[in-house]
Design a protein around this motif. Structure first.
Motif, PDB file in Angstrom:
ATOM      1  N   ALA A  67     -26.111  -2.509  50.948  1.00 36.97           N
ATOM      2  CA  ALA A  67     -25.691  -2.572  49.545  1.00 36.97           C
ATOM      3  C   ALA A  67     -24.281  -2.027  49.382  1.00 36.97           C
ATOM      4  O   ALA A  67     -23.417  -2.655  48.758  1.00 36.97           O
ATOM      5  N   GLY A  68     -24.007  -0.864  49.990  1.00 31.74           N
ATOM      6  CA  GLY A  68     -22.682  -0.261  49.879  1.00 31.74           C
ATOM      7  C   GLY A  68     -21.613  -1.148  50.488  1.00 31.74           C
ATOM      8  O   GLY A  68     -20.540  -1.342  49.902  1.00 31.74           O
ATOM      9  N   TYR A 123     -26.370  -9.667  49.184  1.00 31.82           N
ATOM     10  CA  TYR A 123     -26.363  -8.561  48.227  1.00 31.82           C
ATOM     11  C   TYR A 123     -27.494  -8.719  47.212  1.00 31.82           C
ATOM     12  O   TYR A 123     -28.239  -7.779  46.934  1.00 31.82           O
ATOM     13  N   GLN A 124     -27.620  -9.940  46.665  1.00 28.38           N
ATOM     14  CA  GLN A 124     -28.653 -10.197  45.661  1.00 28.38           C
ATOM     15  C   GLN A 124     -30.038  -9.969  46.245  1.00 28.38           C
ATOM     16  O   GLN A 124     -30.904  -9.367  45.625  1.00 28.38           O
ATOM     17  N   ASN A 141     -26.555  -9.238  38.148  1.00 34.11           N
ATOM     18  CA  ASN A 141     -26.096  -8.589  39.380  1.00 34.11           C
ATOM     19  C   ASN A 141     -24.788  -9.166  39.902  1.00 34.11           C
ATOM     20  O   ASN A 141     -23.961  -8.438  40.445  1.00 34.11           O
ATOM     21  N   ALA A 142     -24.611 -10.478  39.754  1.00 35.30           N
ATOM     22  CA  ALA A 142     -23.436 -11.121  40.336  1.00 35.30           C
ATOM     23  C   ALA A 142     -22.103 -10.580  39.801  1.00 35.30           C
ATOM     24  O   ALA A 142     -21.181 -10.367  40.587  1.00 35.30           O
ATOM     25  N   PRO A 143     -21.970 -10.313  38.479  1.00 32.58           N
ATOM     26  CA  PRO A 143     -20.660  -9.843  38.007  1.00 32.58           C
ATOM     27  C   PRO A 143     -20.226  -8.520  38.643  1.00 32.58           C
ATOM     28  O   PRO A 143     -19.038  -8.219  38.696  1.00 32.58           O
ATOM     29  N   LEU A 144     -21.196  -7.728  39.152  1.00 31.83           N
ATOM     30  CA  LEU A 144     -20.843  -6.451  39.754  1.00 31.83           C
ATOM     31  C   LEU A 144     -20.020  -6.631  41.015  1.00 31.83           C
ATOM     32  O   LEU A 144     -19.212  -5.779  41.361  1.00 31.83           O
ATOM     33  N   ARG A 191     -34.948  -6.798  46.247  1.00 27.30           N
ATOM     34  CA  ARG A 191     -35.985  -6.126  47.018  1.00 27.30           C
ATOM     35  C   ARG A 191     -36.053  -4.649  46.679  1.00 27.30           C
ATOM     36  O   ARG A 191     -37.111  -4.068  46.572  1.00 27.30           O
ATOM     37  N   GLN A 192     -34.864  -4.053  46.504  1.00 30.89           N
ATOM     38  CA  GLN A 192     -34.825  -2.628  46.226  1.00 30.89           C
ATOM     39  C   GLN A 192     -35.412  -2.317  44.843  1.00 30.89           C
ATOM     40  O   GLN A 192     -36.070  -1.320  44.656  1.00 30.89           O
TER      41      GLN A 192
END
Lengths: 276, 296
Positions: free
Chosen positions: B224-225, B286-287, A104-107, B292-293
């Motif tokens: 998220a956006g 964000y993570q 996820n982090a690289p995004l 969670r999503q």
């Protein structure tokens, strides 16, 4: 959620879409301008397109970029699909949280940070193992890293939506888990795999920042050459090149999208006919 | 359920795990190490942090000079703040345009949704660099916008947009808008229309129903956006470099110049580490929402 939209909402939607497309359309218009001056319309011409074929520096860079994109997107699809399978199918394993974080982090990681840290890794690796030399190899390795993230996310959501009971049925009929996965689930997730390969390909073809850090002095990808040209101002042959790339990629994406929607519809229909 | 030992699993898990550890995670350790080195005129252009003395003792040569330099030289503080501010307001503008867009797509007939999403996503697939370059054709002094406005007689002098902060804002909003729309659409689409109907049946106005139901339920998408726009925007290099002026000193540009202009790798590493610390909070948020999503 499917309800009627007000005209105000629809106008924002169309304003937003116009905002996204106007610059590209204007650019394509400029690429047919016979005059090299950007503010003068000198009549319709395709001369700048012809000029591209004689620019050896651009052609060489384009070739390198294509080779990198082919290799990196293929590598990323292999690693990303494995990561997606691991994250969806194996509920608990050591390193699961680490893997989730690393896909996820690289995004969101700013490219400039990824670029400089990877370069520092590569020069330190060269000191220790005399490998990898900066150029094709390092660009491919760093492109695989960020493309893998996109592949994993795409394949992961598709795999989560895939119906597990089909695979279980295959196993009840005597297929081994591997065979059941390969023959039942793999075709279902293949649209996601193909589209993530395409996405990786275009992302790799487009990358400027990370490549600039890790490429080293000898190698220049197409975005690096384009950047150094447009940094000096608008240039008409770059207009032509940009129009070509944007149209080619756009056409591929639309065609792929159309083919995959059609295949998807057919599969849903077959599933319905089979009484599922 | 206790995980059972199946060696086949590790054939699937290990390749991506090892690759990403080596090429994504470990690089940060090297950047951290080199941020304590000093620039030196050889290849690679920095001093060794760890070295062995002739009698085989490990020697540690830590230099805090880079970080001291970061704190004392005004350029870095100004650039960090400017980047945060620019990213923050760009995110708000993206949200203001992206939310109604996502809402309108979620409310359109299902047959049209796929096409609308493709239209939104298509620019994301095509070259980012070339789209930023294309924007220059619109906003430069003799570009499309000024020519159109002059022809219409709305302005008498061309507007100066290129090489200003405004150009950077336009560039970021233009480039990152799809990243805002998609997660918002994903949450809005899942929203059950029965909830809104129930609220209206119970006497709530559409506006009230939106504020009480739609908005809170779409919050994960908003977050998220916003993070997908905010975090990369803070580190944006291409947009301020091509569209911005000498005053639009974003941190990505400072880092780039430090690296490619001054060839000072240790200072550039320290800038990157400082930058990463600054982003640790937003990335963690964000993570958290992402995990969670995915589990929901």
């Amino acid at each position: 959620m499917e309800r009627r939209s007000s005209t105000a909402l629809l106008s924002v939607l169309f304003f937003g879409i116009a905002l996204l497309y106007l610059p590209i359309l204007v650019l394509i218009g400029y690429s047919f301008n016979a005059s090299p001056l950007v503010n003068v319309w000198g009549g319709f011409s395709t001369a700048w397109y012809g000029e591209l074929l004689h620019n050896r520096q651009l052609l060489q860079a384009a070739l390198l970029s294509l080779e990198v994109a082919l290799t990196a997107s293929t590598g990323a699809v292999l690693l990303g699909t494995l990561a997606a399978i691991a994250l969806v199918r194996f509920a608990r394993f050591r390193g699961r949280l680490l893997l989730t974080g690393m896909v996820n982090a690289p995004l969101v990681m700013p490219e400039i940070i990824t670029g400089i840290t990877q370069l520092l890794l590569f020069v330190s690796m060269v000191q220790l193992f005399s490998w990898p030399h900066r150029g094709f190899t390092t660009i491919v390795l760093s492109h695989i890293t960020f493309c893998t993230a996109y592949v994993t996310i795409t394949v992961q959501s598709r795999l989560q939506a895939a119906d597990r009971s089909l695979e279980e049925a295959a196993m009840d009929l005597g297929a081994s888990p591997t065979r059941a996965f390969l023959e039942v689930t793999l075709p279902i997730i293949s649209p996601a795999i193909i589209s993530s390969w395409l996405l990786s390909f275009t992302l790799s073809l487009d990358d400027l920042v990370i490549s600039s850090f890790v490429a080293g002095p000898g190698a220049s990808t197409l975005p690096m050459v384009i950047y150094s040209k447009v940094k000096l101002g608008v240039s008409p042959d770059i207009n032509a090149l940009a129009s070509l790339i944007v149209c080619a990629v756009g056409a591929c994406v639309i065609a792929a999208g159309y083919l995959m929607t059609r295949a998807d519809r057919r599969r849903t229909r077959e599933a319905q006919l089979a009484g599922h | 359920m206790k995980p059972t030992w199946r060696p086949g699993r590790w054939l699937i898990i290990l390749p991506p795990l090892i690759f990403l550890t080596v090429f994504f995670l470990i690089p940060f350790a090297f950047a951290f190490k080199i941020s304590f080195a000093e620039a030196a005129p050889h290849v690679p252009p920095f001093t060794d942090v760890f070295s062995f003395t002739p009698d085989h003792h490990l020697q540690l040569a830590l230099s805090l000079g880079n970080y001291r330099y970061l704190l004392t030289d005004e350029v870095y503080g100004v650039a960090y703040l400017y980047s945060l501010r620019t990213a923050f307001f760009s995110t708000l503008i993206c949200l203001a345009i992206g939310y109604p867009m996502a809402y309108a797509i979620a409310r359109s007939p299902r047959s049209a949704q796929g096409l609308l999403l493709l239209i939104i996503m298509l620019p994301f697939w095509t070259s980012f660099l070339l789209r930023v370059y294309a924007l220059e054709g619109i906003i430069r002094d003799n570009g499309f916008l000024n020519t159109a406005l002059l022809h219409l007689g709305l302005i008498s002098h061309p507007l100066r947009i290129m090489r200003t902060s405004l150009a950077v804002y336009i560039g970021i909003v233009y480039s990152y808008l799809p990243f805002m729309v998609l997660p918002l659409f994903a949450t809005l689409e899942k929203l059950d229309p029965l909830l809104l109907e129930a609220a209206e049946d119970l006497g709530s106005t559409p506006r009230r129903a939106f504020v009480d139901i739609t908005l809170p339920l779409s919050l994960p998408g908003v977050i998220a956006g916003s993070m997908l726009v905010f975090i990369p925007a803070v580190g944006e290099f291409v947009i301020p470099s091509l569209l911005g002026g000498p005053n639009t000193l974003m941190i990505g540009r400072v880092l780039w110049d430090e690296f490619f202009g001054n060839h000072d790798w240790p200072v550039a590493s320290a800038v990157a580490i400082g930058f990463l610390l600054l982003l640790a909070g937003p990335i963690a948020i964000y993570q958290y929402y992402n995990v969670r999503q995915l589990e929901a």
